[in-house]
Design an enzyme around this catalytic site. Structure first.
Site, PDB file in Angstrom:
ATOM      1  N   GLU A   8       0.855  -1.181   0.000  1.00  0.00           N
ATOM      2  CA  GLU A   8       0.000   0.000   0.000  1.00  0.00           C
ATOM      3  C   GLU A   8       0.900   1.244   0.000  1.00  0.00           C
ATOM      4  O   GLU A   8       1.829   1.321   0.814  1.00  0.00           O
ATOM      5  CB  GLU A   8      -0.888   0.003   1.257  1.00  0.00           C
ATOM      6  CG  GLU A   8      -1.866   1.153   1.221  1.00  0.00           C
ATOM      7  CD  GLU A   8      -2.707   1.300   2.487  1.00  0.00           C
ATOM      8  OE1 GLU A   8      -2.691   0.402   3.344  1.00  0.00           O
ATOM      9  OE2 GLU A   8      -3.370   2.345   2.597  1.00  0.00           O
ATOM     10  N   ARG A 239       6.126 -13.141   9.454  1.00  0.00           N
ATOM     11  CA  ARG A 239       6.490 -11.752   9.278  1.00  0.00           C
ATOM     12  C   ARG A 239       7.908 -11.549   9.793  1.00  0.00           C
ATOM     13  O   ARG A 239       8.281 -12.116  10.815  1.00  0.00           O
ATOM     14  CB  ARG A 239       5.510 -10.924  10.119  1.00  0.00           C
ATOM     15  CG  ARG A 239       5.316  -9.538   9.659  1.00  0.00           C
ATOM     16  CD  ARG A 239       4.261  -8.845  10.500  1.00  0.00           C
ATOM     17  NE  ARG A 239       4.328  -7.437  10.209  1.00  0.00           N
ATOM     18  CZ  ARG A 239       3.707  -6.867   9.179  1.00  0.00           C
ATOM     19  NH1 ARG A 239       2.944  -7.584   8.399  1.00  0.00           N
ATOM     20  NH2 ARG A 239       3.846  -5.578   8.956  1.00  0.00           N
ATOM     21  N   LYS A 249       4.749   0.663   8.946  1.00  0.00           N
ATOM     22  CA  LYS A 249       4.800   1.974   8.297  1.00  0.00           C
ATOM     23  C   LYS A 249       4.173   3.045   9.171  1.00  0.00           C
ATOM     24  O   LYS A 249       4.609   4.182   9.172  1.00  0.00           O
ATOM     25  CB  LYS A 249       4.088   1.905   6.939  1.00  0.00           C
ATOM     26  CG  LYS A 249       4.948   1.267   5.872  1.00  0.00           C
ATOM     27  CD  LYS A 249       4.247   1.229   4.534  1.00  0.00           C
ATOM     28  CE  LYS A 249       3.521  -0.062   4.351  1.00  0.00           C
ATOM     29  NZ  LYS A 249       2.553  -0.077   3.284  1.00  0.00           N
TER      30      LYS A 249
END
Ligand code: ATP
Ligand code: MG
Length: 537
Positions: A8, A239, A249
């Protein structure tokens, strides 16, 4: 076989994304045994959240991906599918599988809590007629309702033990223009609604995501079932987490906005641009990603303390990759002057550029009767465990083929050595150490920024903002480097995107020329700034 990498554009890419790129562009195919001719990867901007997204981020994502060496078969934007997604929503309503809901956010939360007992479920909007829902959804699209007034929700399974099945939101109202497709919309699809439809539409074979999305598998397949669409295979991997930093982020944006760091590309940031500015090459990053591999289970690759081990592996990958490409130079970070009492000449010394690779040539440095050594290499008193400069000690000077006997060490008021007096000796005894030096006549002053961890604790907690390391950057403004480094420090020739201006300052560590450098090697004007990359060991 097709995969996709779908970030994103709401921030810059970080080292966790590098792991995901490595997986989607390479490792997944290798695991599946797919030959290079039969594989491709799409680079998708998952851009359905216009408030948090921007052109700056869109551009940075592309730059970082290219810099890391990945070339997508196609670049796509979820936002370019807005028309298609809208028609999917209409289709879902017509099937009686979506409805416009006027509950407030708090009411929805509350509804989730009680959803397991359907008797008390306040499902008043679930039974609106198809015609009414079509009209209401059209009103949403036309901008007839204020932001937050209502949403389109999928009619899933409110009794499911999986909260992701509790009528997930499909569309919400936002009066914000979109950074890629402009101002045509005031309703935007959610991640849950968009992701699986676009995966399906693009004919993705393997949709790879991180483990926390495992609980969203059910809703992913529910929607594809509801719309009768092709179903990609979903695969989850663990992850990446690294000690003493944060990989989110949202948190990284806070560090930037609060001026805790110098920007997204601050050398302390775990972002790709930060690592690049810190002197990590793409080889360092990709070597690390290959090294950690991809698995569902952290413990398989990393037994005790996976966080610390990831950090060590990242640093080790840097050392291994930099050893063969970083030009050697001599530098002193904390200069202490040495004067030779019985030597007046100057002497040309030859230093290999990269000792392990003679084809990389050598450079010359001039040895003079006065020179500087690092404060760490001097002591006011002799000590049998210390082999640097101390009264009566015999010391060799690296590359100069000169041995000196230390006659005296002058100290300042604070007891810190300020000057060393020595004499050259030709006695046969071998010195216990060969110290690096920089001539007091021929040298380049420079600023060195020494970097430590961003956080004081390995695993920043919920109170992560209180765990920021106030001393993560130490600026040394009076360092010296030998003049042979000058040309590589020229501000006009340092091109971090294509080459790597890194040095190994012998006996200290790896350093890279920072973007703040303004030095002009012809006139000798301007400032040189180095960032520490990683220590030697
Ligand atoms: P962030 O919280 O940093 O925004 P995200 O998962 O929301 O992370 P996206 O931009 O949506 O970030 O992610 C793009 C891809 O990168 C996704 O497939 C995601 O799973 C993957 N990814 C993100 N962070 C990591 C990480 N730390 N380790 C491995 N993969 C990651
Ligand atoms: Mg995200």
């Amino acid at each position: 076989v097709r995969t996709r990498f779908p970030p994103e554009p709401n921030g810059y890419l970080h080292i966790g994304h590098a792991k995901s790129m490595n997986m989607n562009f390479s490792l997944a195919f290798e695991k599946l045994g797919v030959s290079p001719e039969n594989r491709e990867t799409y680079f998708r901007y998952d851009d359905t959240n216009p408030e948090k997204e921007s052109k700056e981020y869109i551009d940075s994502l592309r730059n970082d991906l290219t810099w890391l060496g990945w070339s997508p078969a196609k670049t796509t934007y979820s936002s370019e599918g807005f028309n298609h997604l809208h028609s999917c929503a209409v289709k879902l309503i017509m099937k009686g599988l979506a409805y416009v809901c006027f509950l407030t956010k708090a009411e929805v939360e509350q509804q989730r809590e009680v959803a397991v007992s359907p008797d008390i479920y306040p499902g008043k909007y679930r039974n609106t007629s198809v015609e009414e829902n079509l009209k209401l959804f059209e009103d949403m699209r036309k901008g007839k309702f204020p932001e937050g007034h209502c949403t389109l929700r999928m009619k899933m399974d409110i009794t499911s033990p999986n909260p992701n099945m509790h009528d997930s939101m499909a569309y919400r109202i936002k009066y914000t223009a979109h950074p890629h497709v402009g101002s045509g919309w005031c309703i935007y699809p959610s991640y849950d609604f968009t992701h699986c439809i676009i995966d399906s539409l693009e004919g993705i074979d393997y949709s790879i995501c991180t483990l926390e999305f495992e609980t969203r598998r059910e809703s992913y397949y529910w929607l594809l079932w509801a719309l009768d669409l092709y179903k990609p295979r979903v695969y989850e991997m663990s992850r990446l987490n690294i000690a003493h930093t944060v990989l989110s982020k949202r948190r990284l944006l806070k560090l930037v906005d609060s001026n805790t760091v110098r920007g997204w590309d601050d050398p302390r940031m775990p972002t790709i641009s930060g690592l690049r500015r810190r002197g990590y090459t793409k080889e360092c990053i990709n070597t690390f990603c290959n090294d950690i591999g991809a698995t569902r289970n952290m413990n398989l690759v990393e037994t005790n303390s996976p966080l610390l081990r990831s950090r060590k592996r990242l640093e080790q990958a840097a050392r291994v990759c930099l050893a063969d490409v970083s030009r050697r130079a001599m530098a002193v970070l904390d200069p202490v002057k040495v004067t030779l009492t019985n030597f007046t000449d100057s002497k040309m010394c030859t230093v290999p550029n990269i000792p392990t690779d003679p084809s990389k040539g050598s450079h010359d440095v001039i040895f003079t009767p006065t020179f500087y050594i690092d404060g760490a290499d001097v002591r006011a008193e002799a000590d049998s465990n210390f082999f640097g400069f101390a009264p009566t000690q015999l010391v060799g000077l690296k590359y100069a083929d000169v041995k000196v006997r230390c006659d005296s060490v002058k100290v300042g008021k604070d007891g810190k050595p300020t000057e060393v007096i020595c004499s050259v000796t030709d006695e046969v005894t071998k010195p216990k150490s060969y110290i690096t030096w920089v001539s007091a006549v021929h040298n380049l002053p420079c600023e060195v920024r020494q970097y430590g961890h961003l956080f004081t604790v390995p695993e920043p907690s919920d109170k992560w903002e209180e765990e920021i390391n106030a001393e993560s950057e130490v600026v040394i403004s009076t360092a010296l480097v030998d003049p042979s480094a000058g040309e590589l420090c020229d501000a006009s020739s340092t091109d971090k995107w294509n080459s790597n201006n890194s040095f190994q300052f012998e006996r200290i560590g790896y350093f890279v020329v920072d973007d703040d450098t303004t030095y002009d090697s012809k006139s000798g004007k301007g400032k040189i700034v180095f960032n520490s990359i990683v220590s030697l060991k």
